[in-house]
Design an enzyme around this catalytic site. Sequence first.
Site, PDB file in Angstrom:
ATOM      1  N   SER A 123       0.805  -1.218   0.000  1.00 15.94           N
ATOM      2  CA  SER A 123       0.000   0.000   0.000  1.00 15.94           C
ATOM      3  C   SER A 123       0.839   1.270   0.000  1.00 15.94           C
ATOM      4  O   SER A 123       1.918   1.324   0.598  1.00 15.94           O
ATOM      5  CB  SER A 123      -0.882  -0.013   1.266  1.00 15.94           C
ATOM      6  OG  SER A 123      -1.417   1.258   1.514  1.00 15.94           O
ATOM      7  N   GLU A 125       0.225   3.574   1.812  1.00 19.81           N
ATOM      8  CA  GLU A 125       0.349   3.991   3.215  1.00 19.81           C
ATOM      9  C   GLU A 125       1.752   3.722   3.756  1.00 19.81           C
ATOM     10  O   GLU A 125       2.142   4.290   4.775  1.00 19.81           O
ATOM     11  CB  GLU A 125      -0.690   3.277   4.081  1.00 19.81           C
ATOM     12  CG  GLU A 125      -2.092   3.845   3.968  1.00 19.81           C
ATOM     13  CD  GLU A 125      -2.202   5.261   4.530  1.00 19.81           C
ATOM     14  OE1 GLU A 125      -1.956   5.444   5.716  1.00 19.81           O
ATOM     15  OE2 GLU A 125      -2.529   6.179   3.760  1.00 19.81           O
ATOM     16  N   TYR A 147      -1.360   0.292  10.646  1.00 20.27           N
ATOM     17  CA  TYR A 147      -1.655  -0.353   9.358  1.00 20.27           C
ATOM     18  C   TYR A 147      -0.471  -0.202   8.405  1.00 20.27           C
ATOM     19  O   TYR A 147      -0.015  -1.181   7.801  1.00 20.27           O
ATOM     20  CB  TYR A 147      -2.923   0.263   8.743  1.00 20.27           C
ATOM     21  CG  TYR A 147      -3.159  -0.163   7.304  1.00 20.27           C
ATOM     22  CD1 TYR A 147      -3.733  -1.397   6.999  1.00 20.27           C
ATOM     23  CD2 TYR A 147      -2.799   0.671   6.238  1.00 20.27           C
ATOM     24  CE1 TYR A 147      -3.940  -1.786   5.672  1.00 20.27           C
ATOM     25  CE2 TYR A 147      -3.009   0.294   4.918  1.00 20.27           C
ATOM     26  CZ  TYR A 147      -3.574  -0.933   4.650  1.00 20.27           C
ATOM     27  OH  TYR A 147      -3.769  -1.320   3.335  1.00 20.27           O
TER      28      TYR A 147
HETATM   29  P1  NAP Z   1     -11.377  -4.654   1.891  1.00 16.44           P
HETATM   30  O1  NAP Z   1     -12.544  -4.353   1.023  1.00 16.44           O
HETATM   31  O2  NAP Z   1     -11.352  -4.150   3.298  1.00 16.44           O
HETATM   32  O3  NAP Z   1     -11.197  -6.253   1.927  1.00 16.44           O
HETATM   33  C1  NAP Z   1     -10.377  -6.879   2.864  1.00 16.44           C
HETATM   34  C2  NAP Z   1     -10.657  -8.373   2.838  1.00 16.44           C
HETATM   35  O4  NAP Z   1      -9.842  -9.023   3.828  1.00 16.44           O
HETATM   36  C3  NAP Z   1     -12.108  -8.745   3.166  1.00 16.44           C
HETATM   37  O5  NAP Z   1     -12.505  -9.778   2.305  1.00 16.44           O
HETATM   38  C4  NAP Z   1     -12.012  -9.269   4.606  1.00 16.44           C
HETATM   39  O6  NAP Z   1     -12.997 -10.197   4.930  1.00 16.44           O
HETATM   40  C5  NAP Z   1     -10.656  -9.960   4.536  1.00 16.44           C
HETATM   41  N1  NAP Z   1     -10.073 -10.247   5.845  1.00 16.44           N
HETATM   42  C6  NAP Z   1      -9.927  -9.414   6.902  1.00 16.44           C
HETATM   43  N2  NAP Z   1      -9.346 -10.061   7.930  1.00 16.44           N
HETATM   44  C7  NAP Z   1      -9.131 -11.347   7.517  1.00 16.44           C
HETATM   45  C8  NAP Z   1      -8.567 -12.491   8.115  1.00 16.44           C
HETATM   46  N3  NAP Z   1      -8.127 -12.484   9.380  1.00 16.44           N
HETATM   47  N4  NAP Z   1      -8.485 -13.636   7.390  1.00 16.44           N
HETATM   48  C9  NAP Z   1      -8.960 -13.661   6.124  1.00 16.44           C
HETATM   49  N5  NAP Z   1      -9.516 -12.617   5.500  1.00 16.44           N
HETATM   50  C10 NAP Z   1      -9.592 -11.465   6.187  1.00 16.44           C
HETATM   51  O7  NAP Z   1     -10.023  -4.160   1.205  1.00 16.44           O
HETATM   52  P2  NAP Z   1      -9.728  -3.787  -0.349  1.00 16.44           P
HETATM   53  O8  NAP Z   1      -9.925  -2.328  -0.525  1.00 16.44           O
HETATM   54  O9  NAP Z   1     -10.404  -4.767  -1.222  1.00 16.44           O
HETATM   55  O10 NAP Z   1      -8.144  -4.011  -0.382  1.00 16.44           O
HETATM   56  C11 NAP Z   1      -7.588  -5.286  -0.716  1.00 16.44           C
HETATM   57  C12 NAP Z   1      -6.166  -5.350  -0.182  1.00 16.44           C
HETATM   58  O11 NAP Z   1      -5.386  -4.307  -0.753  1.00 16.44           O
HETATM   59  C13 NAP Z   1      -6.028  -5.173   1.326  1.00 16.44           C
HETATM   60  O12 NAP Z   1      -4.925  -5.945   1.740  1.00 16.44           O
HETATM   61  C14 NAP Z   1      -5.692  -3.694   1.493  1.00 16.44           C
HETATM   62  O13 NAP Z   1      -4.994  -3.491   2.699  1.00 16.44           O
HETATM   63  C15 NAP Z   1      -4.836  -3.482   0.268  1.00 16.44           C
HETATM   64  N6  NAP Z   1      -4.812  -2.131  -0.303  1.00 16.44           N
HETATM   65  C16 NAP Z   1      -5.969  -1.501  -0.599  1.00 16.44           C
HETATM   66  C17 NAP Z   1      -5.940  -0.261  -1.221  1.00 16.44           C
HETATM   67  C18 NAP Z   1      -7.208   0.478  -1.602  1.00 16.44           C
HETATM   68  O14 NAP Z   1      -7.117   1.686  -1.855  1.00 16.44           O
HETATM   69  N7  NAP Z   1      -8.337  -0.196  -1.691  1.00 16.44           N
HETATM   70  C19 NAP Z   1      -4.693   0.313  -1.556  1.00 16.44           C
HETATM   71  C20 NAP Z   1      -3.535  -0.383  -1.265  1.00 16.44           C
HETATM   72  C21 NAP Z   1      -3.604  -1.626  -0.655  1.00 16.44           C
HETATM   73  P3  NAP Z   1     -14.297  -9.806   5.852  1.00 16.44           P
HETATM   74  O15 NAP Z   1     -15.375  -9.428   4.882  1.00 16.44           O
HETATM   75  O16 NAP Z   1     -14.577 -11.084   6.566  1.00 16.44           O
HETATM   76  O17 NAP Z   1     -13.893  -8.678   6.744  1.00 16.44           O
HETATM   77  O1  F7E Z   2      -8.964   8.157   4.120  1.00 14.77           O
HETATM   78  C1  F7E Z   2      -9.365  11.680   5.281  1.00 14.77           C
HETATM   79  C2  F7E Z   2      -8.448  10.804   6.102  1.00 14.77           C
HETATM   80  O2  F7E Z   2      -9.999   6.099   5.051  1.00 14.77           O
HETATM   81  C3  F7E Z   2      -8.467   9.028   3.148  1.00 14.77           C
HETATM   82  C4  F7E Z   2      -7.241   2.126   2.570  1.00 14.77           C
HETATM   83  O3  F7E Z   2      -7.769   1.429   1.473  1.00 14.77           O
HETATM   84  O4  F7E Z   2      -6.057   3.608   1.126  1.00 14.77           O
HETATM   85  C5  F7E Z   2      -6.989   3.565   2.175  1.00 14.77           C
HETATM   86  O5  F7E Z   2      -6.498   4.267   3.302  1.00 14.77           O
HETATM   87  C6  F7E Z   2      -8.209  10.396   3.739  1.00 14.77           C
HETATM   88  C7  F7E Z   2      -7.436  10.402   5.059  1.00 14.77           C
HETATM   89  O6  F7E Z   2      -8.318   5.934   3.142  1.00 14.77           O
HETATM   90  C8  F7E Z   2     -12.668  11.387   6.746  1.00 14.77           C
HETATM   91  O7  F7E Z   2      -7.907  11.527   7.213  1.00 14.77           O
HETATM   92  C9  F7E Z   2     -11.328  12.992   6.149  1.00 14.77           C
HETATM   93  O8  F7E Z   2      -6.417  11.374   4.989  1.00 14.77           O
HETATM   94  O9  F7E Z   2     -10.553   6.776   2.679  1.00 14.77           O
HETATM   95  P1  F7E Z   2      -9.562   6.709   3.770  1.00 14.77           P
HETATM   96  P2  F7E Z   2      -6.781   5.825   3.572  1.00 14.77           P
HETATM   97  O10 F7E Z   2      -6.580   6.045   5.009  1.00 14.77           O
HETATM   98  O11 F7E Z   2      -6.003   6.649   2.613  1.00 14.77           O
HETATM   99  C10 F7E Z   2      -4.776   3.026   1.410  1.00 14.77           C
HETATM  100  C11 F7E Z   2      -3.932   3.103   0.168  1.00 14.77           C
HETATM  101  C12 F7E Z   2      -4.873   1.674   1.995  1.00 14.77           C
HETATM  102  O12 F7E Z   2      -3.999   0.842   1.786  1.00 14.77           O
HETATM  103  C13 F7E Z   2      -5.948   1.444   3.005  1.00 14.77           C
HETATM  104  O13 F7E Z   2      -6.212   0.058   3.164  1.00 14.77           O
HETATM  105  O14 F7E Z   2      -9.460  10.999   4.023  1.00 14.77           O
HETATM  106  N1  F7E Z   2     -10.713  11.814   5.855  1.00 14.77           N
HETATM  107  N2  F7E Z   2     -12.538  12.740   6.700  1.00 14.77           N
HETATM  108  C14 F7E Z   2     -11.514  10.802   6.211  1.00 14.77           C
HETATM  109  N3  F7E Z   2     -11.349   9.476   6.115  1.00 14.77           N
HETATM  110  C15 F7E Z   2     -12.364   8.670   6.541  1.00 14.77           C
HETATM  111  N4  F7E Z   2     -12.245   7.344   6.417  1.00 14.77           N
HETATM  112  N5  F7E Z   2     -13.509   9.222   7.071  1.00 14.77           N
HETATM  113  C16 F7E Z   2     -13.719  10.554   7.205  1.00 14.77           C
HETATM  114  O15 F7E Z   2     -14.750  10.995   7.677  1.00 14.77           O
END
Ligand code: NAP
Ligand code: F7E
Length: 323
Positions: A123, A125, A147
């Site tokens: 990520s 992050e 995270y």
């Molecule tokens: P998501 O919608 O939160 O999906 C996470 C998945 O992980 C869900 O299916 C969840 O199942 C499963 N999970 C959680 N804890 C588990 C455990 N202990 N054992 C097995 N499965 C488990 O996330 P996403 O946005 O699709 O992201 C997919 C991956 O990419 C994640 O690793 C995330 O950290 C990473 N990532 C996401 C982004 C983004 O912007 N979306 C960017 C960079 C990296 P449940 O339904 O049971 O909770």
């Molecule tokens: O926050 C600001 C908050 O929770 C984005 C995950 O998929 O992307 C995701 O992480 C920004 C932050 O995503 C609210 O402070 C303001 O700066 O949508 P977010 P994230 O933290 O960037 C990365 C790449 C991952 O890997 C993660 O799994 O938005 N913000 N107001 C808020 N954020 C939330 N959630 N809620 C608010 O009300």
Amino acid sequence: MPKALITGINGQDGSYLAEFLLEHDYEVVGMARRSSTDTMGRIAHIADQLELVQGDLLDQSSVNALIDQHQPDEVYNLAAQSFVPTSWSQPVLTGEVTGLGVTRLLEAIRYVKPDTRFYQASSSEMFGKVQEERQSETTPFWPRSPYGVAKVYGHWITVNYRESHNLFAVSGMLFNHESPRRGLEFVTRKISQHVAQIKLGLTDKLPLGNLDAQRDWGFAGDYVKAMWMMLQQKEADDFVIGTGETHSVREFCEIAFSHVDLDYEEFVVRDERFYRPAEVDVLLANPDKAGRVLGWEPQVDFNSLVTMMVDADLELLRKEHGL
Ligand code: NAP
Ligand code: F7E
């Protein structure tokens, strides 16, 4: 027929990746945790084409058994505790799942089927307090949340198993990617859902935290293709995936509200609960290597992403409320 195992198949990315792999004639096995309620909504439309199996990244024997029983050609590790704020309230769990979970999977592959190709969902992050204006594969990490720290561990253990055990293991450093299937607590979906609710008269406020945070936001459907491309290369290597543009939460609000002829300033209220102990102020990808080596380019631009999400939430709510 190649066989892929996806962990986290019922998450946002899991659902798009499963669709993509089915379209490319893969046999798809999906690992999901047992739950007392239905968590399969995102994959309900393709469930009959998948083999869904129970497993948990916290449980080594369940992971070993899955690799042994299914002998996958490719494993996509998408499972994680993925919500950044939860990582402050549950830091140990986040470390166990998002960090050590990667090692459990790599160990299973190493002992049971070492020719499996492995994708780790890393990520942006990890870049956190950014050390370069545009973040690339060589930018040093400075994670700002438990995270982010757990993802840094997951990244390096993937690199380490490649170097130590010669596994085909790659880390995709993906910047934020969103869609109508994004979880409701993430800021983009929270905004699109509230905009739709406000437009339909179902609520009148949108409480948010830091509106000045900037992210490089793309469309999840584009990003799962990059995951697959990484596993089709001759050599295992790591890639940054993003759009190369950054936008603020405020800009997301402006576009989302104006799409339905509303002014965000009339509805957005600041709420201290949504500020973070340590913020990632700005992220901006340098995805040049992915363009050059993989031939990957994002297809959906920022404006289209925002309006797609608002339109999808309007449609969903209209159906739900019979409007
Ligand atoms: P998501 O919608 O939160 O999906 C996470 C998945 O992980 C869900 O299916 C969840 O199942 C499963 N999970 C959680 N804890 C588990 C455990 N202990 N054992 C097995 N499965 C488990 O996330 P996403 O946005 O699709 O992201 C997919 C991956 O990419 C994640 O690793 C995330 O950290 C990473 N990532 C996401 C982004 C983004 O912007 N979306 C960017 C960079 C990296 P449940 O339904 O049971 O909770
Ligand atoms: O926050 C600001 C908050 O929770 C984005 C995950 O998929 O992307 C995701 O992480 C920004 C932050 O995503 C609210 O402070 C303001 O700066 O949508 P977010 P994230 O933290 O960037 C990365 C790449 C991952 O890997 C993660 O799994 O938005 N913000 N107001 C808020 N954020 C939330 N959630 N809620 C608010 O009300």
